[in-house]
Design an enzyme around this catalytic site. Structure first.
Site, PDB file in Angstrom:
ATOM      1  N   ASP A   1       0.719  -1.021  -0.093  1.00 17.43           N
ATOM      2  CA  ASP A   1       0.009  -0.169  -0.199  1.00 17.43           C
ATOM      3  C   ASP A   1       0.995   1.399   0.048  1.00 17.43           C
ATOM      4  OD1 ASP A   1      -3.171   0.722   1.073  1.00 17.43           O
ATOM      5  OD2 ASP A   1      -1.503   2.168   1.169  1.00 17.43           O
TER       6      ASP A   1
ATOM      7  N   ASP B   1      -3.863   2.474  -5.133  1.00 13.05           N
ATOM      8  CA  ASP B   1      -2.475   2.385  -4.355  1.00 13.05           C
ATOM      9  C   ASP B   1      -2.167   1.083  -3.848  1.00 13.05           C
ATOM     10  OD1 ASP B   1      -3.902   2.705  -1.987  1.00 13.05           O
ATOM     11  OD2 ASP B   1      -2.216   3.892  -1.087  1.00 13.05           O
ATOM     12  N   GLU B   2      -3.041  -0.196  -4.052  1.00 11.01           N
ATOM     13  CA  GLU B   2      -2.753  -1.501  -3.314  1.00 11.01           C
ATOM     14  C   GLU B   2      -2.527  -2.592  -4.387  1.00 11.01           C
ATOM     15  OE1 GLU B   2      -5.595  -2.161  -0.221  1.00 11.01           O
ATOM     16  OE2 GLU B   2      -5.581   0.245  -0.212  1.00 11.01           O
TER      17      GLU B   2
HETATM   18  P1  TTP Z   1      -5.275   4.926   1.375  1.00  9.28           P
HETATM   19  O1  TTP Z   1      -4.055   3.779   0.785  1.00  9.28           O
HETATM   20  O2  TTP Z   1      -6.246   4.653   2.086  1.00  9.28           O
HETATM   21  O3  TTP Z   1      -4.495   6.284   1.903  1.00  9.28           O
HETATM   22  P2  TTP Z   1      -3.128   6.773   1.697  1.00  9.28           P
HETATM   23  O4  TTP Z   1      -2.418   6.053   0.632  1.00  9.28           O
HETATM   24  O5  TTP Z   1      -3.562   8.404   1.345  1.00  9.28           O
HETATM   25  O6  TTP Z   1      -2.454   6.844   3.159  1.00  9.28           O
HETATM   26  P3  TTP Z   1      -1.771   5.707   3.778  1.00  9.28           P
HETATM   27  O7  TTP Z   1      -0.337   6.200   3.918  1.00  9.28           O
HETATM   28  O8  TTP Z   1      -2.480   5.533   5.340  1.00  9.28           O
HETATM   29  O9  TTP Z   1      -1.932   4.422   3.001  1.00  9.28           O
HETATM   30  O10 TTP Z   1      -5.792   5.623  -0.080  1.00  9.28           O
HETATM   31  C1  TTP Z   1      -5.083   5.498  -1.252  1.00  9.28           C
HETATM   32  C2  TTP Z   1      -5.511   7.001  -2.072  1.00  9.28           C
HETATM   33  O11 TTP Z   1      -6.780   7.000  -2.464  1.00  9.28           O
HETATM   34  C3  TTP Z   1      -5.493   8.140  -1.270  1.00  9.28           C
HETATM   35  O12 TTP Z   1      -4.019   8.779  -1.368  1.00  9.28           O
HETATM   36  C4  TTP Z   1      -6.321   9.030  -1.760  1.00  9.28           C
HETATM   37  C5  TTP Z   1      -7.345   8.283  -2.136  1.00  9.28           C
HETATM   38  N1  TTP Z   1      -8.505   8.303  -1.350  1.00  9.28           N
HETATM   39  C6  TTP Z   1      -9.554   8.965  -1.587  1.00  9.28           C
HETATM   40  O13 TTP Z   1      -9.736   9.881  -2.570  1.00  9.28           O
HETATM   41  N2  TTP Z   1     -10.592   9.109  -0.568  1.00  9.28           N
HETATM   42  C7  TTP Z   1     -10.576   8.294   0.436  1.00  9.28           C
HETATM   43  O14 TTP Z   1     -11.523   8.606   1.404  1.00  9.28           O
HETATM   44  C8  TTP Z   1      -9.510   7.290   0.580  1.00  9.28           C
HETATM   45  C9  TTP Z   1      -9.381   6.444   2.146  1.00  9.28           C
HETATM   46  C10 TTP Z   1      -8.512   7.540  -0.152  1.00  9.28           C
HETATM   47 MG    MG Z   2      -2.000   4.201   0.806  1.00 11.10          MG
HETATM   48 MG    MG Z   3      -4.701   2.095  -0.018  1.00 16.24          MG
END
Ligand code: TTP
Ligand code: MG
Ligand code: MG
Length: 346
Positions: free
Chosen positions: A9, A107-108
């Protein structure tokens, strides 16, 4: 043979890309969200960097609240095209390197490294390090990696040490790893379920595991089985090779055959929404849309339309499939099953 599954992630993904593109943002709180208007807009936060998280800002929070929490943060509208391109580049790099690879969201990803690691967790750890290096070298971005005997454990592990983490959970340590975690750490346990469980005195995975499965099933229905399995660290889902998907589809079989537009059209709409969501989470655009209609006698008809440009929106799927459904409604065909499929991806 036991599996070795890796989950990856990206760290604060959209905000990390903004930092990369604008080095002057480094060490400043950065908030990415729709309609920010310098913090006074009506949108919600997509994500923010870890500087901004220190002020309690998080995804899905109204921009106005984020602004009150940290008025000096940098508020950005975001650049979906760029984020999509970076995501594709990362996923293509991984897909080229690993044969059993599943891209799950922007992003996963999951990777099945059972064979490559030969079930040796120290070897698995070096594969995790290699992936982190590969992405850092290509994209100048960090990610967090979790490795465990199944998808569930790998995913929870990836989120345990963020940013830039590498968390390994050996099969013999699964229960020790899970037990102290609060129930909302388990995927799918959101605010409502957490509150319901807390009310019953269940706060941790250990407390969840300590009661009988039947208790959760009587309390939460089918979901109770999943919840209980999670508390034991069980998860049988294979890593699906999404790199090879050629189409995405959703079907619904009606309990009783129906010719009623008042029943068929809302179901069609729901199927279109599900397919559009699937396509968006796999980050694909499609050109061909197909409606499947199976009637009471099992006669199955498929109507396809190929667009001149690729599309992503639910509106397009709905328009095309509704058009295809109209003749069946006119003929008052008793429908047994409706299906919506998108294919011809770009
Ligand atoms: P995530 O992987 O949930 O969050 P992140 O990568 O920003 O932070 P972390 O380091 O905790 O993993 O989500 C990936 C992307 O998806 C995030 O950068 C933006 C988008 N996203 C949204 O647009 N709305 C949301 O509610 C979430 C959870 C994510
Ligand atoms: Mg993330
Ligand atoms: Mg994610």
């Amino acid at each position: 043979m036991n599996c070795v599954i890796l989950h990856l992630d990206m760290d604060y993904f959209f905000a990390a890309i903004e930092e990369r593109e604008n080095p002057r943002f480094k060490e400043h709180p950065v908030v990415v969200g729709a309609d920010p208007k310098g913090g006074n807009g009506r949108g919600v936060v997509s994500t923010c960097n870890y500087e901004a998280r220190k002020f309690g800002i998080h995804s899905a929070m109204p921009i106005s609240r984020a602004y009150r929490a940290c008025p000096h943060a940098i508020f950005l509208q975001g650049n979906g095209k760029l984020y999509g391109a970076v995501s594709r580049s990362i996923m293509e790099t991984l897909r080229a390197r690993f044969s059993i690879f599943e891209h799950v969201s922007i992003d996963e990803a999951y990777i099945d490294i059972t064979e490559e690691s030969k079930n040796d967790y120290s070897h698995a750890a070096s594969i995790g390090k290699e992936i982190k290096k590969l992405i850092l070298a290509r994209e100048r971005l960090t990610c967090s990696v979790g490795i465990g005997p199944n998808k569930l454990i790998a995913k929870i592990a990836a989120n345990r040490q963020k940013p830039d983490g590498l968390t390994i959970v050996m099969p013999s340590d699964v229960q020790i790893f899970l037990d102290p975690l609060s129930v909302e750490t388990l995927p799918g346990i959101g605010k409502k379920t957490k509150e319901a469980l807390n009310k019953e005195g269940v706060y941790t995975a250990k407390q969840l595991r300590d009661r009988d499965e039947a208790y959760y099933v009587s309390r939460f229905g089918k979901w109770g089985y999943g919840m209980y399995a999670m508390s034991q660290g069980r998860d049988e889902r294979p890593v699906a090779q999404s790199g090879e998907i050629k189409s995405l589809s959703r079907n619904h079989t009606f309990d009783t055959d129906s010719a009623d537009p008042g029943i068929l059209i809302p179901y069609l709409k729901t199927l279109c929404e599900k397919v559009a969501n699937d396509a968006s989470s796999k980050n694909v655009a499609f050109r061909t849309i197909t409606l499947t209609v199976r009637d009471y006698s099992f006669k199955t008809v498929q109507k396809s339309k190929t667009l001149s440009h690729s599309a992503k929106s639910v509106g397009v799927i709905y328009r095309v499939t509704l058009q295809a459904l109209l003749p069946f409604l006119d003929k008052k065909t008793k429908v047994r099953l409706l299906g919506v499929r998108v294919s011809n991806f770009s």
